[in-house]
Design a protein around this motif. Structure first.
Motif, PDB file in Angstrom:
ATOM      1  N   UNK A 139      -7.865 -52.915  20.486  1.00 22.43           N
ATOM      2  CA  UNK A 139      -7.067 -54.071  20.903  1.00 22.43           C
ATOM      3  C   UNK A 139      -7.361 -55.300  20.039  1.00 22.43           C
ATOM      4  N   UNK A 140      -8.229 -55.138  19.014  1.00 20.31           N
ATOM      5  CA  UNK A 140      -8.540 -56.232  18.108  1.00 20.31           C
ATOM      6  C   UNK A 140      -9.525 -57.239  18.638  1.00 20.31           C
ATOM      7  N   UNK A 141     -10.181 -56.952  19.771  1.00 18.12           N
ATOM      8  CA  UNK A 141     -11.109 -57.904  20.356  1.00 18.12           C
ATOM      9  C   UNK A 141     -12.548 -57.532  20.018  1.00 18.12           C
ATOM     10  N   UNK A 142     -13.328 -58.559  19.718  1.00 18.91           N
ATOM     11  CA  UNK A 142     -14.772 -58.440  19.544  1.00 18.91           C
ATOM     12  C   UNK A 142     -15.406 -59.131  20.737  1.00 18.91           C
ATOM     13  N   UNK A 143     -16.173 -58.384  21.522  1.00 19.81           N
ATOM     14  CA  UNK A 143     -16.708 -58.891  22.777  1.00 19.81           C
ATOM     15  C   UNK A 143     -18.222 -58.871  22.793  1.00 19.81           C
ATOM     16  N   UNK A 179     -21.892 -58.586  12.124  1.00 16.80           N
ATOM     17  CA  UNK A 179     -20.755 -58.301  11.265  1.00 16.80           C
ATOM     18  C   UNK A 179     -19.822 -57.324  11.972  1.00 16.80           C
ATOM     19  N   UNK A 180     -18.532 -57.424  11.627  1.00 14.45           N
ATOM     20  CA  UNK A 180     -17.558 -56.451  12.090  1.00 14.45           C
ATOM     21  C   UNK A 180     -16.523 -56.236  11.002  1.00 14.45           C
ATOM     22  N   UNK A 181     -15.840 -55.106  11.076  1.00 11.28           N
ATOM     23  CA  UNK A 181     -14.777 -54.821  10.109  1.00 11.28           C
ATOM     24  C   UNK A 181     -13.427 -54.997  10.780  1.00 11.28           C
ATOM     25  N   UNK A 182     -12.503 -55.614  10.045  1.00  4.20           N
ATOM     26  CA  UNK A 182     -11.119 -55.784  10.486  1.00  4.20           C
ATOM     27  C   UNK A 182     -10.241 -55.364   9.317  1.00  4.20           C
ATOM     28  N   UNK A 183      -9.813 -54.114   9.310  1.00  2.00           N
ATOM     29  CA  UNK A 183      -9.039 -53.615   8.193  1.00  2.00           C
ATOM     30  C   UNK A 183      -9.847 -53.643   6.911  1.00  2.00           C
ATOM     31  N   UNK A 184      -9.370 -54.396   5.907  1.00  2.00           N
ATOM     32  CA  UNK A 184     -10.041 -54.482   4.617  1.00  2.00           C
ATOM     33  C   UNK A 184     -11.097 -55.582   4.578  1.00  2.00           C
ATOM     34  N   UNK A 185     -11.218 -56.338   5.656  1.00  2.00           N
ATOM     35  CA  UNK A 185     -12.153 -57.462   5.677  1.00  2.00           C
ATOM     36  C   UNK A 185     -13.417 -57.142   6.459  1.00  2.00           C
ATOM     37  N   UNK A 186     -14.511 -57.777   6.055  1.00  2.00           N
ATOM     38  CA  UNK A 186     -15.740 -57.826   6.840  1.00  2.00           C
ATOM     39  C   UNK A 186     -15.951 -59.267   7.257  1.00  2.00           C
ATOM     40  N   UNK A 187     -16.142 -59.472   8.550  1.00  2.00           N
ATOM     41  CA  UNK A 187     -16.396 -60.804   9.099  1.00  2.00           C
ATOM     42  C   UNK A 187     -17.864 -60.909   9.452  1.00  2.00           C
ATOM     43  N   UNK A 194     -10.666 -62.468  18.108  1.00  2.00           N
ATOM     44  CA  UNK A 194      -9.477 -61.636  18.358  1.00  2.00           C
ATOM     45  C   UNK A 194      -8.699 -61.489  17.055  1.00  2.00           C
ATOM     46  N   UNK A 195      -8.514 -60.247  16.623  1.00  2.00           N
ATOM     47  CA  UNK A 195      -7.717 -59.937  15.432  1.00  2.00           C
ATOM     48  C   UNK A 195      -6.396 -59.352  15.909  1.00  2.00           C
ATOM     49  N   UNK A 196      -5.338 -60.038  15.709  1.00  4.57           N
ATOM     50  CA  UNK A 196      -4.043 -59.611  16.227  1.00  4.57           C
ATOM     51  C   UNK A 196      -3.472 -58.473  15.372  1.00  4.57           C
ATOM     52  N   UNK A 197      -3.122 -57.389  16.052  1.00  2.45           N
ATOM     53  CA  UNK A 197      -2.490 -56.266  15.386  1.00  2.45           C
ATOM     54  C   UNK A 197      -3.410 -55.398  14.562  1.00  2.45           C
ATOM     55  N   UNK A 198      -4.727 -55.597  14.670  1.00  3.82           N
ATOM     56  CA  UNK A 198      -5.682 -54.795  13.900  1.00  3.82           C
ATOM     57  C   UNK A 198      -6.810 -54.308  14.806  1.00  3.82           C
ATOM     58  N   UNK A 199      -7.497 -53.288  14.338  1.00  4.18           N
ATOM     59  CA  UNK A 199      -8.635 -52.733  15.067  1.00  4.18           C
ATOM     60  C   UNK A 199      -9.934 -53.363  14.590  1.00  4.18           C
ATOM     61  N   UNK A 200     -10.896 -53.433  15.503  1.00  9.04           N
ATOM     62  CA  UNK A 200     -12.278 -53.742  15.116  1.00  9.04           C
ATOM     63  C   UNK A 200     -13.060 -52.446  15.277  1.00  9.04           C
ATOM     64  N   UNK A 201     -13.126 -51.721  14.162  1.00  8.71           N
ATOM     65  CA  UNK A 201     -13.604 -50.344  14.212  1.00  8.71           C
ATOM     66  C   UNK A 201     -15.118 -50.213  14.070  1.00  8.71           C
ATOM     67  N   UNK A 202     -15.758 -51.176  13.402  1.00 10.59           N
ATOM     68  CA  UNK A 202     -17.193 -51.084  13.156  1.00 10.59           C
ATOM     69  C   UNK A 202     -17.861 -52.422  13.433  1.00 10.59           C
ATOM     70  N   UNK A 203     -19.031 -52.379  14.043  1.00  5.26           N
ATOM     71  CA  UNK A 203     -19.856 -53.569  14.243  1.00  5.26           C
ATOM     72  C   UNK A 203     -21.280 -53.227  13.851  1.00  5.26           C
ATOM     73  N   UNK A 204     -22.043 -54.239  13.445  1.00 10.03           N
ATOM     74  CA  UNK A 204     -23.464 -54.066  13.147  1.00 10.03           C
ATOM     75  C   UNK A 204     -24.171 -55.385  13.404  1.00 10.03           C
ATOM     76  N   UNK A 205     -25.414 -55.305  13.855  1.00 11.63           N
ATOM     77  CA  UNK A 205     -26.227 -56.480  14.151  1.00 11.63           C
ATOM     78  C   UNK A 205     -27.591 -56.287  13.502  1.00 11.63           C
ATOM     79  N   UNK A 206     -28.084 -57.314  12.819  1.00  9.32           N
ATOM     80  CA  UNK A 206     -29.430 -57.255  12.257  1.00  9.32           C
ATOM     81  C   UNK A 206     -30.434 -57.718  13.301  1.00  9.32           C
ATOM     82  N   UNK A 207     -31.397 -56.875  13.676  1.00  6.13           N
ATOM     83  CA  UNK A 207     -32.422 -57.321  14.619  1.00  6.13           C
ATOM     84  C   UNK A 207     -33.387 -58.328  14.010  1.00  6.13           C
TER      85      UNK A 207
END
Length: 334
Positions: free
Chosen positions: A72-76, A108-116, A89-102
């Motif tokens: 749904x494009x939401x990072x929660x 970080x998360x991926x939204x299509x071709x971008x890393x946020x 919230x990424x409209x019309x895209x998936x947030x397929x991967x997340x990672x956190x540095x301990x």
């Protein structure tokens, strides 16, 4: 090692594909294909969180809770008590991967071709763009760099660089996941064609590990990074990563032979490997002497997710048909 499951244990029927598992501070989390996240506290209290409108695609421990991404494009952010906060919230895209540095606390998360990227305490993300869709994310051991897997290789980014330019690690093909060695000098990816590829960062030496009968959906470094356990074969395949790495050296096969291994998780403190299999079984194998214990007999669907608690006292698991649970390895009289 005993051949019976540890007791007491908690078993669940989530009635949806378990897409991911994570273990926070006394709370296990299971991400599900129906958009919910199940929180199971060590005191056995359970909370069902209505998180995403669609499948939960990714999950990681983040501060006093978890972070999840969905189709749904939401990072929660999901607190240990079940409270939900929308981070992005990424409209019309998936947030397929997340990672956190301990270590650094960066998210970080991926939204299509971008890393946020959100540095610890920041509210606005930095954006790193790639030529193709990002298929996996991993932090370096210090939490200062990220690796983004995509078609034809991996790109490395320094998070603190003012004018960041990615460093490309090239290899033709579709790279579906990425892992960073805890010592910092190796990057390993899973690939679409039942193989792994790697790079030794000190000299950009390539490492090719092929011959798997199935796709490699999971891997885990263990024994202080000296070994890498991988799924994708009839047993757990372990590659040596001490010294200069695995090239020219033999892998070890441990655990049961038979049903394809679909998930692996390394005990955080001891030389034990938890492995889940296509027949729904779970095993715990001691690496030193290859002694294996069946901790769940075969079920109706493959194991799809595994996660240890930080002290190794409990193990959360989930399967494609929604069967799940938390196994307790603490002394009964503790």
């Amino acid at each position: 090692m005993s051949s019976t499951a540890p007791a007491p244990a908690r078993f669940l029927d989530c009635d949806a594909f378990v897409t991911a598992a994570a273990y926070g501070d006394g709370v296990a989390a299971l991400a599900l294909g129906d958009g919910t996240v199940r929180l199971i506290r060590d005191d056995a209290e359970e909370t069902i969180v209505a998180a995403h409108d669609g499948t939960v695609l990714s999950l990681a421990v983040h501060g006093a809770g978890f972070v999840s991404g969905g189709d749904d494009g939401r990072l929660l952010h999901i607190a240990f008590d079940g409270a939900v906060t929308e981070l992005f919230k990424a409209r019309g895209k998936w947030i397929e991967h997340v990672a956190v540095s301990p270590v650094s606390g960066a998210l970080v998360c991926s939204v299509g071709k971008e890393v946020l990227v959100w540095a610890k305490g920041s509210t606005e993300p930095r954006r790193f763009t790639h030529a193709t869709t990002v298929m996996g994310l991993a932090f370096d051991p210090k939490g200062k760099r990220i690796a983004a897997a995509h078609y034809n290789g991996v790109t490395l980014w320094w998070l603190g660089a003012e004018n960041a330019t990615g460093t490309a690690l090239d290899w033709k093909g579709s790279h579906t996941g990425v892992w960073w060695h805890p010592g910092g000098d190796f990057i390993v990816t899973s690939m679409q064609e039942n193989a792994m590829h790697g790079w030794r960062l000190s000299d950009k030496q390539h490492m090719r590990m092929a011959g798997y009968p199935a796709k490699i959906k999971a891997m885990a470094f263990f024994n202080k990074g000296k070994w890498l356990a991988t799924a994708g074969s009839e047993s757990v395949i372990c590659w040596p990563f001490d010294g200069k790495g695995p090239m020219g050296r033999n892998a070890r096969e441990i655990g049961p032979q038979g049903s394809i291994c679909t998930a692996v998780a390394a005990h955080p403190l001891r030389g034990l490997i938890a492995s889940g299999h296509a027949d729904g079984s779970l095993y715990l194998t001691r690496f030193d002497d290859d002694k294996a214990a069946c901790i769940r007999t075969p079920g109706d669907a493959p194991v799809s997710a595994l996660a240890w608690r930080a002290d190794g006292g409990r193990l959360a698991f989930g399967c494609e048909d929604g069967a799940a649970g938390v196994l307790n390895f603490e002394p009964v009289n503790a």
